[in-house]
Design a protein around this motif. Structure first.
Motif, short mmCIF file in Angstrom:
data_model
loop_
_atom_site.label_atom_id
_atom_site.label_comp_id
_atom_site.label_asym_id
_atom_site.label_seq_id
_atom_site.Cartn_x
_atom_site.Cartn_y
_atom_site.Cartn_z
N PRO A 176 0.85 -1.21 0.00
CA PRO A 176 0.00 0.00 0.00
C PRO A 176 0.88 1.25 0.00
O PRO A 176 1.73 1.41 0.88
CB PRO A 176 -0.80 -0.13 1.30
N LEU A 177 0.68 2.10 -0.97
CA LEU A 177 1.63 3.20 -1.20
C LEU A 177 1.17 4.54 -0.64
O LEU A 177 1.88 5.54 -0.78
CB LEU A 177 1.90 3.33 -2.70
N ASP A 178 -0.01 4.57 -0.01
CA ASP A 178 -0.57 5.85 0.43
C ASP A 178 0.33 6.61 1.39
O ASP A 178 0.31 7.84 1.42
CB ASP A 178 -1.91 5.60 1.13
N MET A 179 1.10 5.87 2.19
CA MET A 179 1.89 6.51 3.24
C MET A 179 3.34 6.78 2.82
O MET A 179 4.14 7.25 3.63
CB MET A 179 1.87 5.67 4.51
N PHE A 180 3.68 6.48 1.57
CA PHE A 180 5.04 6.71 1.09
C PHE A 180 5.15 8.05 0.38
O PHE A 180 4.24 8.48 -0.33
CB PHE A 180 5.47 5.60 0.13
N LEU A 181 6.29 8.67 0.56
CA LEU A 181 6.60 9.95 -0.08
C LEU A 181 8.04 9.89 -0.58
O LEU A 181 8.93 9.46 0.16
CB LEU A 181 6.40 11.08 0.94
N PHE A 182 8.26 10.29 -1.84
CA PHE A 182 9.61 10.25 -2.42
C PHE A 182 9.96 11.61 -3.01
O PHE A 182 9.26 12.13 -3.87
CB PHE A 182 9.70 9.18 -3.50
N ILE A 183 11.07 12.18 -2.53
CA ILE A 183 11.57 13.45 -3.06
C ILE A 183 12.81 13.13 -3.89
O ILE A 183 13.90 12.89 -3.34
CB ILE A 183 11.91 14.44 -1.92
N PRO A 184 12.68 13.08 -5.21
CA PRO A 184 13.79 12.63 -6.07
C PRO A 184 15.03 13.51 -6.00
O PRO A 184 16.15 13.02 -6.15
CB PRO A 184 13.18 12.63 -7.48
N GLU A 185 14.84 14.81 -5.77
CA GLU A 185 15.99 15.72 -5.71
C GLU A 185 16.95 15.35 -4.59
O GLU A 185 18.14 15.69 -4.64
CB GLU A 185 15.51 17.16 -5.51
N MET A 218 18.77 13.60 13.27
CA MET A 218 20.01 14.32 12.97
C MET A 218 20.86 13.52 11.98
O MET A 218 21.43 14.08 11.03
CB MET A 218 20.79 14.56 14.26
N ARG A 219 20.94 12.21 12.18
CA ARG A 219 21.75 11.36 11.29
C ARG A 219 21.15 11.31 9.88
O ARG A 219 21.87 11.33 8.89
CB ARG A 219 21.84 9.95 11.85
N ILE A 220 19.83 11.23 9.80
CA ILE A 220 19.18 11.20 8.48
C ILE A 220 19.41 12.52 7.75
O ILE A 220 19.73 12.53 6.55
CB ILE A 220 17.67 10.92 8.64
N ILE A 221 19.27 13.63 8.45
CA ILE A 221 19.52 14.94 7.85
C ILE A 221 20.96 15.02 7.35
O ILE A 221 21.24 15.58 6.28
CB ILE A 221 19.20 16.05 8.87
N GLY A 222 21.89 14.42 8.11
CA GLY A 222 23.28 14.38 7.68
C GLY A 222 23.46 13.57 6.40
O GLY A 222 24.22 13.95 5.50
N MET A 223 22.76 12.44 6.29
CA MET A 223 22.84 11.62 5.07
C MET A 223 22.34 12.39 3.85
O MET A 223 22.81 12.20 2.74
CB MET A 223 21.99 10.36 5.24
N LEU A 224 21.38 13.28 4.10
CA LEU A 224 20.81 14.07 3.01
C LEU A 224 21.63 15.31 2.69
O LEU A 224 21.35 16.02 1.73
CB LEU A 224 19.37 14.48 3.36
#
Length: 291
Positions: free
Chosen positions: A77-86, A235-241
């Motif tokens: 079920p894809l309703d809860m997924f969000l993808f920002i390609p940039e 904080m770690r996820i923001i760093g990965m981005l």
């Protein structure tokens, strides 16, 4: 030296030299090989956060191997997924598990930075527009995203604390009665009304078991965040981005820490053992996947 004429003292000295030689050789071999074996058994990462992520992933993998037939979904079920390609960012939203903080503090800011129009005064209206813009449309799109090794992440929460948190939110607005009534007449009633026990489609997303829509045996999340380690995980996820210093935001709609622990304990003391057993059964996969 003639062995026939060797004195006892000479024999003892020779034995001593032999033992000493053996110990020297053995010590050299241990130093050269034993130390490398010991090093190989040490954690691959000295970073406790990385080791904790490794432990969480192994837990999910083990459960999926054991219970895959019950947890693997043919169609995610894809309703809860969000993808920002940039930013190659894939997020699965779990209601009452840090989703508002991620939405307002990070994802909406990224959307605005990228020119996404989010009109309307209400937060849910802006969130809906962001989701519509970055929605994962079908399984082909999801598979292509996963092939691109995205920064995929999800934040999970103890099922009972999540349940009490949403109850407290509604109670503060005077919507619900007692916690026992909420459990028996709302949560469990909706669960019973759901014919497909893999989807629980009749349940409100705020208390629906979240394994049903984040598909942990289908999607290999790069980061499994938990509410109790939310700030460091974020904080770690923001760093990965590569977004250090660009996004911030205080936590929203928070019932957490020792307060929610005590409130959960108090709420569960007010319900019967039969209701507790039914809730354990309802959320059993969340407990299996995330201890």
């Amino acid at each position: 030296m003639k062995f026939g004429n060797t004195s006892p003292r000479q024999w003892l000295f020779a034995a001593f030299l032999a033992c000493l030689s053996f110990l020297i050789v053995w010590g050299f071999i241990y130093f050269c090989t034993g130390e490398s074996v010991a090093l190989s058994r040490r954690p691959l990462h000295a970073d406790p956060w990385i080791e904790e992520q490794r432990r969480r992933h192994l837990q999910v993998e083990d459960v999926c191997q054991q219970l895959g037939s019950e947890l693997y979904l043919q169609d995610v079920p894809l309703d809860m997924f969000l993808f920002i390609p940039e930013y190659n960012l894939l997020f699965c939203r779990i209601q009452k598990a840090g989703s508002t903080t991620w939405g307002t503090g990070t994802l909406m800011r990224l959307g605005a930075k990228l020119g996404v129009k989010m009109n309307g005064p209400a937060l849910h209206e802006k969130w809906a527009q962001l989701n519509m813009h970055y929605k994962v449309k079908d399984m082909d799109m999801l598979n292509k995203i996963l092939e691109g090794d995205p920064v995929s992440f999800v934040n999970v929460r103890h099922p009972f604390e999540r349940l009490v948190s949403v109850y407290l939110d509604h109670s503060e607005r005077g919507i619900l009665g007692t916690f026992e009534k909420f459990v028996s007449d709302v949560v469990l009633k909706e669960a019973d009304a759901s014919k497909d026990k893999k989807a629980f489609a009749e349940m409100d997303l705020h208390w629906r078991p979240y394994h049903t829509h984040c598909s942990f045996c289908n999607v290999p999340y790069k980061v499994i965040s938990k509410t109790e380690t939310f700030d460091e995980d974020r904080m770690r996820i923001i760093g990965m981005l590569g977004l250090e210093g660009e996004v911030e935001g205080e936590r929203k709609h928070v019932h957490g820490g020792n307060t929610i622990f005590n409130q959960t304990k108090q709420c569960f003391q007010s319900i019967t053992q039969d209701l507790k057993t039914e809730l354990l059964e309802l959320y059993k996969y969340e407990f299996n996947l995330f201890n």
